[in-house]
Design an enzyme around this catalytic site. Structure first.
Site, PDB file in Angstrom:
ATOM      1  N   GLY A 317       0.870  -1.223  -0.004  1.00  0.00           N
ATOM      2  CA  GLY A 317       0.005   0.109   0.085  1.00  0.00           C
ATOM      3  C   GLY A 317       0.772   1.369  -0.021  1.00  0.00           C
ATOM      4  N   GLU A 318       0.454   2.273   0.693  1.00  0.00           N
ATOM      5  CA  GLU A 318       0.893   3.634   0.623  1.00  0.00           C
ATOM      6  C   GLU A 318       1.311   4.223  -0.841  1.00  0.00           C
ATOM      7  OE1 GLU A 318       4.724   3.235   2.668  1.00  0.00           O
ATOM      8  OE2 GLU A 318       4.014   1.930   4.443  1.00  0.00           O
ATOM      9  N   GLY A 319       0.903   3.748  -1.790  1.00  0.00           N
ATOM     10  CA  GLY A 319       0.957   4.194  -3.247  1.00  0.00           C
ATOM     11  C   GLY A 319       2.338   3.612  -3.723  1.00  0.00           C
TER      12      GLY A 319
END
Length: 355
Positions: A317-319
């Site tokens: 996640g987190e980009g």
């Protein structure tokens, strides 16, 4: 309404790619990516402008949206909800994986508190767009109120507006929220008709017992909300988190501005699916950065008929996956504008006879 991509230059763009000094298709997905990026970045341009101005990536923006989920109290994650706020502080002080990638690759990073348990300290510089401190448990009642949904979509628009106004034309949206893989799987189930068993994976690494519990909770939520889930906005309201809501709003606004959306992994793609159900033309502006290691992500991409650029088995996640795709976008535009054509290089055109 979001305008569909104007494809008036498609034939010219494809011809330009085909006439580069290489066999047609030899650069694989990079060619498809170049076509999509040039098409998006040249919206509103004449043929002469496209040839002269050579649109490029400007001030790429990475926005991380954070929110806490009531479903987390059911033990669906390896970490408690408090970790969301701790990771937000980590983003704000530069210590997370996404910080390293953004610094290395040239992203401008913003962190947005959409509604986490404890508001971040003011000195951290986190953007405050709070809808509450945690959503309600989606298997018992709607996760958000109608007022929160409307405000969240508006906040998402506002989150990207300043960057759009300053000329940014490529955006990636990351997220942080303990419990949000369960919310994303529930959204995917609601939109696809698949059961929890078909959409739930291990998230960031939970046990088989927890996976089974997540599946049961999602099936319970689907039964609870029933026919309301035929409306994508209600899917978002009843099953989505504050961060997912604002990501949808941001995606719709970026698409409305006809700029590039680099879509990250499982949670971001759930938001993208909702955006596409609300405004189908928004998918014209989406580049799917990678296929996550999360079980349901490949099925999500198939549902959207989307081909990801990367498959690195990432599930952070987190980009982070979207961040990694920026150099590919830069390379696609570089070959499109800088690589010689057969004519300009006086090279005999190669005919690829590979079957």
């Amino acid at each position: 309404m979001i305008p569909p991509l104007n494809r008036q230059h498609d034939a010219y763009i494809q011809h330009t790619i085909d006439m580069k000094t290489k066999p047609q298709g030899a650069l694989g997905k990079l060619e498809t990516l170049a076509h999509q990026l040039v098409s998006i970045l040249s919206q509103g341009m004449s043929r002469a402008q496209l040839e002269a101005e050579k649109p490029a990536i400007v001030q790429p923006q990475m926005l991380i949206f954070a929110g806490d989920h009531g479903i987390a109290a059911e033990g669906v994650s390896i970490a408690p909800s408090e970790v969301t706020g701790q990771m937000v502080a980590n983003f704000a002080t530069g210590g997370a994986a996404i910080n390293v990638l953004c610094t290395q690759l040239g992203w401008q990073l913003s962190v947005i508190d959409c509604g986490i348990l404890v508001p971040p300290a003011p000195e951290l510089g986190v953007v405050s767009q709070r809808l509450g401190h945690i959503t309600r448990p989606l298997h018992i009642e709607p996760a958000q109120s109608k007022a929160q949904l409307d405000q969240g979509l508006l906040y998402g628009q506002e989150a990207v507006q300043a960057a759009l106004d300053s000329g940014s034309n490529v955006f990636a949206l990351g997220e942080m929220g303990i419990g949000n893989t369960t919310a994303a799987a529930a959204i995917f189930s609601a939109l696809s008709g698949l059961t929890g068993a078909e959409t739930v994976g291990r998230g960031t690494g939970v046990s088989a017992e927890v996976v089974e519990k997540k599946q049961q909770l999602i099936d319970q939520a689907l039964l609870l909300h029933g026919d309301a889930l035929h409306d994508p906005r209600e899917v978002l309201r009843r099953l989505g988190g504050y961060e997912i809501c604002q990501m949808v709003g941001a995606m719709l606004e970026i698409a409305r501005a006809q700029k590039v959306i680099l879509v990250d992994g499982f949670i971001a793609t759930a938001a993208a699916m909702l955006a596409c159900r609300i405004e189908p033309a928004s998918q014209d502006y989406m580049v799917f950065a990678h296929c996550s290691g999360e079980q349901g992500h490949r099925r999500m991409l198939n549902e959207l008929n989307a081909e990801p650029l990367l498959d690195l088995n990432m599930r952070l996640g987190e980009g982070s996956g979207a961040a990694m795709a920026l150099p590919l976008c830069q390379s696609a535009l570089a070959f499109y504008y800088q690589m010689a054509s057969f004519e300009s290089a006086a090279v005999t055109q190669v005919v690829d006879t590979h079957e």
